[in-house]
Design a protein around this motif. Structure first.
Motif, PDB file in Angstrom:
ATOM      1  N   ASN A 283      47.543  99.200  18.177  1.00  0.00           N
ATOM      2  CA  ASN A 283      47.038  99.141  19.545  1.00  0.00           C
ATOM      3  C   ASN A 283      46.011  98.026  19.729  1.00  0.00           C
ATOM      4  O   ASN A 283      46.008  97.325  20.739  1.00  0.00           O
ATOM      5  CB  ASN A 283      46.421 100.484  19.944  1.00  0.00           C
ATOM      6  CG  ASN A 283      47.469 101.573  20.063  1.00  0.00           C
ATOM      7  OD1 ASN A 283      48.630 101.299  20.334  1.00  0.00           O
ATOM      8  ND2 ASN A 283      47.074 102.816  19.837  1.00  0.00           N
ATOM      9  N   LEU A 284      45.158  97.852  18.720  1.00  0.00           N
ATOM     10  CA  LEU A 284      44.145  96.799  18.787  1.00  0.00           C
ATOM     11  C   LEU A 284      44.794  95.420  18.816  1.00  0.00           C
ATOM     12  O   LEU A 284      44.473  94.568  19.654  1.00  0.00           O
ATOM     13  CB  LEU A 284      43.191  96.919  17.592  1.00  0.00           C
ATOM     14  CG  LEU A 284      42.127  95.831  17.466  1.00  0.00           C
ATOM     15  CD1 LEU A 284      41.173  95.886  18.655  1.00  0.00           C
ATOM     16  CD2 LEU A 284      41.356  95.976  16.159  1.00  0.00           C
ATOM     17  N   LEU A 285      45.744  95.203  17.915  1.00  0.00           N
ATOM     18  CA  LEU A 285      46.394  93.893  17.839  1.00  0.00           C
ATOM     19  C   LEU A 285      47.288  93.624  19.044  1.00  0.00           C
ATOM     20  O   LEU A 285      47.395  92.478  19.500  1.00  0.00           O
ATOM     21  CB  LEU A 285      47.219  93.781  16.550  1.00  0.00           C
ATOM     22  CG  LEU A 285      46.442  93.462  15.283  1.00  0.00           C
ATOM     23  CD1 LEU A 285      47.387  93.326  14.101  1.00  0.00           C
ATOM     24  CD2 LEU A 285      45.637  92.184  15.427  1.00  0.00           C
ATOM     25  N   LEU A 286      47.948  94.660  19.558  1.00  0.00           N
ATOM     26  CA  LEU A 286      48.787  94.472  20.746  1.00  0.00           C
ATOM     27  C   LEU A 286      47.933  94.067  21.946  1.00  0.00           C
ATOM     28  O   LEU A 286      48.312  93.183  22.716  1.00  0.00           O
ATOM     29  CB  LEU A 286      49.572  95.745  21.065  1.00  0.00           C
ATOM     30  CG  LEU A 286      50.927  95.901  20.372  1.00  0.00           C
ATOM     31  CD1 LEU A 286      51.575  97.204  20.796  1.00  0.00           C
ATOM     32  CD2 LEU A 286      51.849  94.733  20.672  1.00  0.00           C
ATOM     33  N   GLY A 287      46.778  94.724  22.109  1.00  0.00           N
ATOM     34  CA  GLY A 287      45.877  94.337  23.192  1.00  0.00           C
ATOM     35  C   GLY A 287      45.427  92.896  23.035  1.00  0.00           C
ATOM     36  O   GLY A 287      45.426  92.117  24.004  1.00  0.00           O
TER      37      GLY A 287
END
Length: 310
Positions: A283-287
């Motif tokens: 989720n962090l990297l996708l954001g």
């Protein structure tokens, strides 16, 4: 000051918090919020993020890889095999239909047939990251619509390999010679006959399947015995990055390789541990990926040739 890593981190986090909060309040997707945040802080609006946005984008692409790995973990090999008809059927129909309509359109407006064919290939493809994140966010992954969309996206990730292989065949001799004079792309199979490339790809897939059963699962058992949670997280990242590197090295999509690795490990006893460890990282990297995409949109070029880009 704007070149400081801490300043960039503050800008990214603040932009994400504000824009995603506003987007969700308006009933929009968080993906749109991330993209708007990237546009605002990018070099063509407020200018908080400059050329380093491209480097961040390359790093953040791992978010897409991790996402496909986690999706693969949800699909056991038997279920994946049962999906083959929907993947080839719906996916093939969508790509072929979109390519045909796009090709005819660009031929009618007097494009060269080679250019029209390449553009129609691009038009037929979608962003797996944006589509899957939106589907997952709205809880549609387990629905018929979600499964159909996923089958089409997966087929696109597979067919793009053949599209990329076909594009050099459409170029003229001069262009090929100019391309050969540049440095290698790092693809292990560059310059090999198509038969050898196909064989290497098949062997890579077999290697992933074999490693999943006889190398990765035993390694996870040994790591789990240490009782150190962060080691299991490090092992999960090692698995994803290694599979993705192998796939990229033989010319395949890293995300597709990660998905295959997830399918192989979906029946292991460490499925849920891998999911819980990688979910926050994904989720962090996708954001970060969506923000970097928004920041990389060149409004100067769009303003100069809006009809061509549109």
């Amino acid at each position: 000051m704007t070149g400081s890593l801490l300043f960039d981190a503050i800008v990214f986090l603040l932009g994400a918090i504000i824009c995603v909060s506003v987007a969700k309040r308006l009933g929009l997707s968080s993906v749109l919020g991330y993209l708007i945040a990237g546009v605002l802080i990018g070099p063509y609006v407020l200018g908080f993020i400059g050329e380093e946005g491209e480097d961040i984008l390359h790093f953040a692409e791992f978010g897409v890889v991790v996402m496909l790995f986690l999706i693969g973990l949800e699909i056991e090999p038997k279920n994946f095999w049962n999906m083959r008809k929907s993947i080839a059927g719906m996916g093939g129909l969508q790509v072929a239909g979109t390519m045909l309509l796009s090709y005819l359109f660009f031929i009618l407006i007097d494009f060269d047939w080679k250019v029209a064919l390449v553009i129609s290939m691009a038009v037929a493809l979608s962003s797996t990251a944006i589509a899957m994140q939106t589907i997952d966010e709205k809880g549609l992954m387990e629905t018929t619509f979600g499964n159909s969309a996923f089958s089409i996206l997966l087929f696109q990730d597979i067919i793009v390999i053949f599209m990329l292989g076909a594009i050099p065949l459409l170029s003229n001799t001069e262009v090929e010679a100019a391309t050969d004079s540049h440095e290698s792309t790092g693809n292990l199979l560059d310059g090999l006959p198509m038969g050898y490339q196909t064989l290497a790809i098949i062997l890579s897939v077999v290697l992933i399947i074999g490693a999943g059963q006889y190398l990765i699962v035993p390694m996870l058992r040994r790591v789990a015995k240490t009782g150190v949670r962060e080691l299991l997280f490090a092992s999960a990242l090692l698995i994803v990055f290694s599979i993705s590197f192998l796939m990229e090295y033989v010319g395949l999509s890293p995300a597709l390789g990660a998905f295959l690795g997830g399918v192989v490990l979906s029946s292991s006893e460490y499925k849920h541990e891998l999911e819980s460890n990688l979910e926050p990282f994904k989720n962090l990297l996708l954001g970060l990926f969506f923000i970097a995409v928004g920041a990389s949109i060149n409004f100067v070029v769009i303003a100069k040739i809006p009809l061509t880009i549109g």
